[in-house]
Design a protein around this motif. Structure first.
Motif, PDB file in Angstrom:
ATOM      1  N   MET A   1       6.794  24.760  -4.667  1.00 40.09           N
ATOM      2  CA  MET A   1       5.641  24.571  -5.527  1.00 40.09           C
ATOM      3  C   MET A   1       4.751  23.436  -4.993  1.00 40.09           C
ATOM      4  SD  MET A   1       5.707  23.998  -9.575  1.00 40.09           S
ATOM      5  CE  MET A   1       4.255  23.784 -10.501  1.00 40.09           C
ATOM      6  N   ALA A   2       5.382  22.353  -4.517  1.00 40.35           N
ATOM      7  CA  ALA A   2       4.602  21.234  -3.989  1.00 40.35           C
ATOM      8  C   ALA A   2       3.819  21.651  -2.749  1.00 40.35           C
ATOM      9  CB  ALA A   2       5.508  20.067  -3.668  1.00 40.35           C
ATOM     10  N   ARG A   3       4.400  22.483  -1.916  1.00 46.40           N
ATOM     11  CA  ARG A   3       3.699  22.951  -0.715  1.00 46.40           C
ATOM     12  C   ARG A   3       2.499  23.818  -1.080  1.00 46.40           C
ATOM     13  NH1 ARG A   3       9.262  23.972   1.738  1.00 46.40           N
ATOM     14  NH2 ARG A   3       9.622  22.046   2.884  1.00 46.40           N
ATOM     15  N   ASP A   4       2.631  24.599  -2.134  1.00 48.97           N
ATOM     16  CA  ASP A   4       1.508  25.427  -2.585  1.00 48.97           C
ATOM     17  C   ASP A   4       0.354  24.559  -3.089  1.00 48.97           C
ATOM     18  OD1 ASP A   4       2.893  27.726  -1.946  1.00 48.97           O
ATOM     19  OD2 ASP A   4       3.676  28.009  -3.978  1.00 48.97           O
ATOM     20  N   ILE A   5       0.698  23.517  -3.804  1.00 52.16           N
ATOM     21  CA  ILE A   5      -0.333  22.612  -4.326  1.00 52.16           C
ATOM     22  C   ILE A   5      -1.019  21.884  -3.175  1.00 52.16           C
ATOM     23  CG2 ILE A   5      -0.708  20.502  -5.669  1.00 52.16           C
ATOM     24  CD1 ILE A   5       1.512  21.503  -7.556  1.00 52.16           C
ATOM     25  N   ALA A   6      -0.252  21.492  -2.157  1.00 50.16           N
ATOM     26  CA  ALA A   6      -0.809  20.748  -1.035  1.00 50.16           C
ATOM     27  C   ALA A   6      -1.811  21.565  -0.229  1.00 50.16           C
ATOM     28  CB  ALA A   6       0.322  20.263  -0.127  1.00 50.16           C
ATOM     29  N   LYS A   7      -1.792  22.875  -0.377  1.00 54.44           N
ATOM     30  CA  LYS A   7      -2.713  23.738   0.369  1.00 54.44           C
ATOM     31  C   LYS A   7      -4.031  23.969  -0.354  1.00 54.44           C
ATOM     32  CE  LYS A   7       1.087  26.171   2.569  1.00 54.44           C
ATOM     33  NZ  LYS A   7       1.839  27.427   2.616  1.00 54.44           N
ATOM     34  N   THR A   8      -4.160  23.509  -1.584  1.00 52.19           N
ATOM     35  CA  THR A   8      -5.381  23.763  -2.350  1.00 52.19           C
ATOM     36  C   THR A   8      -6.506  22.814  -1.931  1.00 52.19           C
ATOM     37  OG1 THR A   8      -4.774  22.255  -4.123  1.00 52.19           O
ATOM     38  CG2 THR A   8      -4.040  24.547  -4.338  1.00 52.19           C
ATOM     39  N   GLU A   9      -7.723  23.259  -2.153  1.00 53.11           N
ATOM     40  CA  GLU A   9      -8.896  22.444  -1.829  1.00 53.11           C
ATOM     41  C   GLU A   9      -8.951  21.190  -2.703  1.00 53.11           C
ATOM     42  OE1 GLU A   9     -12.222  21.194   0.115  1.00 53.11           O
ATOM     43  OE2 GLU A   9     -11.005  22.946   0.631  1.00 53.11           O
ATOM     44  N   ALA A  10      -8.563  21.317  -3.974  1.00 51.17           N
ATOM     45  CA  ALA A  10      -8.575  20.164  -4.879  1.00 51.17           C
ATOM     46  C   ALA A  10      -7.624  19.079  -4.404  1.00 51.17           C
ATOM     47  CB  ALA A  10      -8.197  20.605  -6.294  1.00 51.17           C
ATOM     48  N   TYR A  11      -6.483  19.465  -3.858  1.00 50.38           N
ATOM     49  CA  TYR A  11      -5.527  18.482  -3.355  1.00 50.38           C
ATOM     50  C   TYR A  11      -6.100  17.756  -2.138  1.00 50.38           C
ATOM     51  CZ  TYR A  11      -1.339  16.343  -1.487  1.00 50.38           C
ATOM     52  OH  TYR A  11      -0.431  15.431  -1.007  1.00 50.38           O
ATOM     53  N   ILE A  12      -6.775  18.487  -1.267  1.00 51.62           N
ATOM     54  CA  ILE A  12      -7.357  17.876  -0.065  1.00 51.62           C
ATOM     55  C   ILE A  12      -8.436  16.867  -0.458  1.00 51.62           C
ATOM     56  CG2 ILE A  12      -8.722  18.378   2.003  1.00 51.62           C
ATOM     57  CD1 ILE A  12      -7.181  21.080   2.118  1.00 51.62           C
ATOM     58  N   VAL A  13      -9.260  17.226  -1.438  1.00 47.35           N
ATOM     59  CA  VAL A  13     -10.288  16.299  -1.923  1.00 47.35           C
ATOM     60  C   VAL A  13      -9.634  15.079  -2.564  1.00 47.35           C
ATOM     61  CG1 VAL A  13     -12.158  16.019  -3.593  1.00 47.35           C
ATOM     62  CG2 VAL A  13     -12.021  18.094  -2.205  1.00 47.35           C
ATOM     63  N   SER A  14      -8.600  15.309  -3.362  1.00 46.21           N
ATOM     64  CA  SER A  14      -7.893  14.214  -4.020  1.00 46.21           C
ATOM     65  C   SER A  14      -7.265  13.271  -2.997  1.00 46.21           C
ATOM     66  CB  SER A  14      -6.814  14.778  -4.937  1.00 46.21           C
ATOM     67  OG  SER A  14      -5.998  13.765  -5.434  1.00 46.21           O
ATOM     68  N   ARG A  15      -6.710  13.822  -1.956  1.00 40.67           N
ATOM     69  CA  ARG A  15      -6.078  12.995  -0.919  1.00 40.67           C
ATOM     70  C   ARG A  15      -7.119  12.131  -0.214  1.00 40.67           C
ATOM     71  NH1 ARG A  15      -2.983  16.263   3.463  1.00 40.67           N
ATOM     72  NH2 ARG A  15      -5.090  16.514   4.230  1.00 40.67           N
ATOM     73  N   ARG A  16      -8.295  12.700   0.034  1.00 35.39           N
ATOM     74  CA  ARG A  16      -9.374  11.945   0.672  1.00 35.39           C
ATOM     75  C   ARG A  16      -9.838  10.795  -0.229  1.00 35.39           C
ATOM     76  NH1 ARG A  16     -13.848  15.560   1.083  1.00 35.39           N
ATOM     77  NH2 ARG A  16     -12.301  16.899   2.012  1.00 35.39           N
ATOM     78  N   GLU A  17      -9.975  11.067  -1.508  1.00 35.06           N
ATOM     79  CA  GLU A  17     -10.402  10.035  -2.453  1.00 35.06           C
ATOM     80  C   GLU A  17      -9.345   8.940  -2.593  1.00 35.06           C
ATOM     81  OE1 GLU A  17     -13.424   9.769  -3.909  1.00 35.06           O
ATOM     82  OE2 GLU A  17     -13.960  11.467  -2.645  1.00 35.06           O
ATOM     83  N   ARG A  18      -8.077   9.325  -2.637  1.00 35.29           N
ATOM     84  CA  ARG A  18      -7.002   8.333  -2.732  1.00 35.29           C
ATOM     85  C   ARG A  18      -6.985   7.430  -1.511  1.00 35.29           C
ATOM     86  NH1 ARG A  18      -1.908  11.543  -3.225  1.00 35.29           N
ATOM     87  NH2 ARG A  18      -3.263  13.274  -2.776  1.00 35.29           N
ATOM     88  N   LYS A  19      -7.283   7.999  -0.343  1.00 36.56           N
ATOM     89  CA  LYS A  19      -7.301   7.203   0.881  1.00 36.56           C
ATOM     90  C   LYS A  19      -8.387   6.139   0.810  1.00 36.56           C
ATOM     91  CE  LYS A  19      -7.540   7.551   5.868  1.00 36.56           C
ATOM     92  NZ  LYS A  19      -7.716   8.406   7.021  1.00 36.56           N
ATOM     93  N   LYS A  20      -9.559   6.498   0.271  1.00 36.68           N
ATOM     94  CA  LYS A  20     -10.650   5.529   0.130  1.00 36.68           C
ATOM     95  C   LYS A  20     -10.238   4.370  -0.775  1.00 36.68           C
ATOM     96  CE  LYS A  20     -14.439   8.817   0.671  1.00 36.68           C
ATOM     97  NZ  LYS A  20     -15.560   9.459  -0.038  1.00 36.68           N
ATOM     98  N   VAL A  21      -9.603   4.697  -1.886  1.00 34.49           N
ATOM     99  CA  VAL A  21      -9.182   3.665  -2.830  1.00 34.49           C
ATOM    100  C   VAL A  21      -8.114   2.775  -2.207  1.00 34.49           C
ATOM    101  CG1 VAL A  21      -8.046   3.279  -5.049  1.00 34.49           C
ATOM    102  CG2 VAL A  21      -9.816   5.015  -4.854  1.00 34.49           C
ATOM    103  N   GLU A  22      -7.157   3.372  -1.517  1.00 41.35           N
ATOM    104  CA  GLU A  22      -6.099   2.589  -0.875  1.00 41.35           C
ATOM    105  C   GLU A  22      -6.670   1.656   0.187  1.00 41.35           C
ATOM    106  OE1 GLU A  22      -2.915   2.180  -1.551  1.00 41.35           O
ATOM    107  OE2 GLU A  22      -3.117   3.502  -3.282  1.00 41.35           O
ATOM    108  N   MET A  23      -7.689   2.103   0.909  1.00 39.86           N
ATOM    109  CA  MET A  23      -8.310   1.253   1.921  1.00 39.86           C
ATOM    110  C   MET A  23      -8.996   0.052   1.272  1.00 39.86           C
ATOM    111  SD  MET A  23      -7.582   2.373   4.882  1.00 39.86           S
ATOM    112  CE  MET A  23      -8.779   1.590   5.934  1.00 39.86           C
ATOM    113  N   LEU A  24      -9.606   0.261   0.110  1.00 40.32           N
ATOM    114  CA  LEU A  24     -10.249  -0.850  -0.591  1.00 40.32           C
ATOM    115  C   LEU A  24      -9.215  -1.883  -1.045  1.00 40.32           C
ATOM    116  CD1 LEU A  24     -12.892   1.065  -2.710  1.00 40.32           C
ATOM    117  CD2 LEU A  24     -13.293  -0.365  -0.705  1.00 40.32           C
ATOM    118  N   PHE A  25      -8.084  -1.409  -1.569  1.00 36.85           N
ATOM    119  CA  PHE A  25      -7.040  -2.340  -1.983  1.00 36.85           C
ATOM    120  C   PHE A  25      -6.438  -3.053  -0.786  1.00 36.85           C
ATOM    121  CE2 PHE A  25      -7.018  -0.111  -6.063  1.00 36.85           C
ATOM    122  CZ  PHE A  25      -6.949  -1.200  -6.909  1.00 36.85           C
ATOM    123  N   ALA A  26      -6.285  -2.355   0.329  1.00 34.05           N
ATOM    124  CA  ALA A  26      -5.760  -2.989   1.540  1.00 34.05           C
ATOM    125  C   ALA A  26      -6.709  -4.086   2.020  1.00 34.05           C
ATOM    126  CB  ALA A  26      -5.554  -1.948   2.632  1.00 34.05           C
TER     127      ALA A  26
END
Length: 74
Positions: A1-26
């Motif tokens: 189920m997790a692999r199916d979610i990881a293939k969705t467009e929403a997950y890819i967008v979410s991952r990109r946004e999370r990376k931006k936030v993590e970079m700001l905290f770093a």
């Protein structure tokens, strides 16, 4: 189920946004040395974090403004 979610467009967008936030905290932790709060209490911690975030936003804003054109001496 997790692999199916990881293939969705929403997950890819979410991952990109999370990376931006993590970079700001770093950046806050490493460059602005916010790894340890100096002010005590919830109010002090809030004020210190707000000041650091404001400094970070001003830095980003300065990068967005165009540089003035050099004036040629005649």
């Amino acid at each position: 189920m997790a692999r199916d979610i990881a293939k969705t467009e929403a997950y890819i967008v979410s991952r990109r946004e999370r990376k931006k936030v993590e970079m700001l905290f770093a950046h806050l932790k490493r460059i602005l040395r916010l790894d340890r709060l100096r002010l005590r209490g919830p109010s002090g911690a809030h004020d210190e974090f707000l000041l650091a975030a404001t400094a970070q936003n001003l830095r980003r804003l300065a990068k967005l403004s165009p540089l003035p054109q050099p004036v040629m001496a005649s």
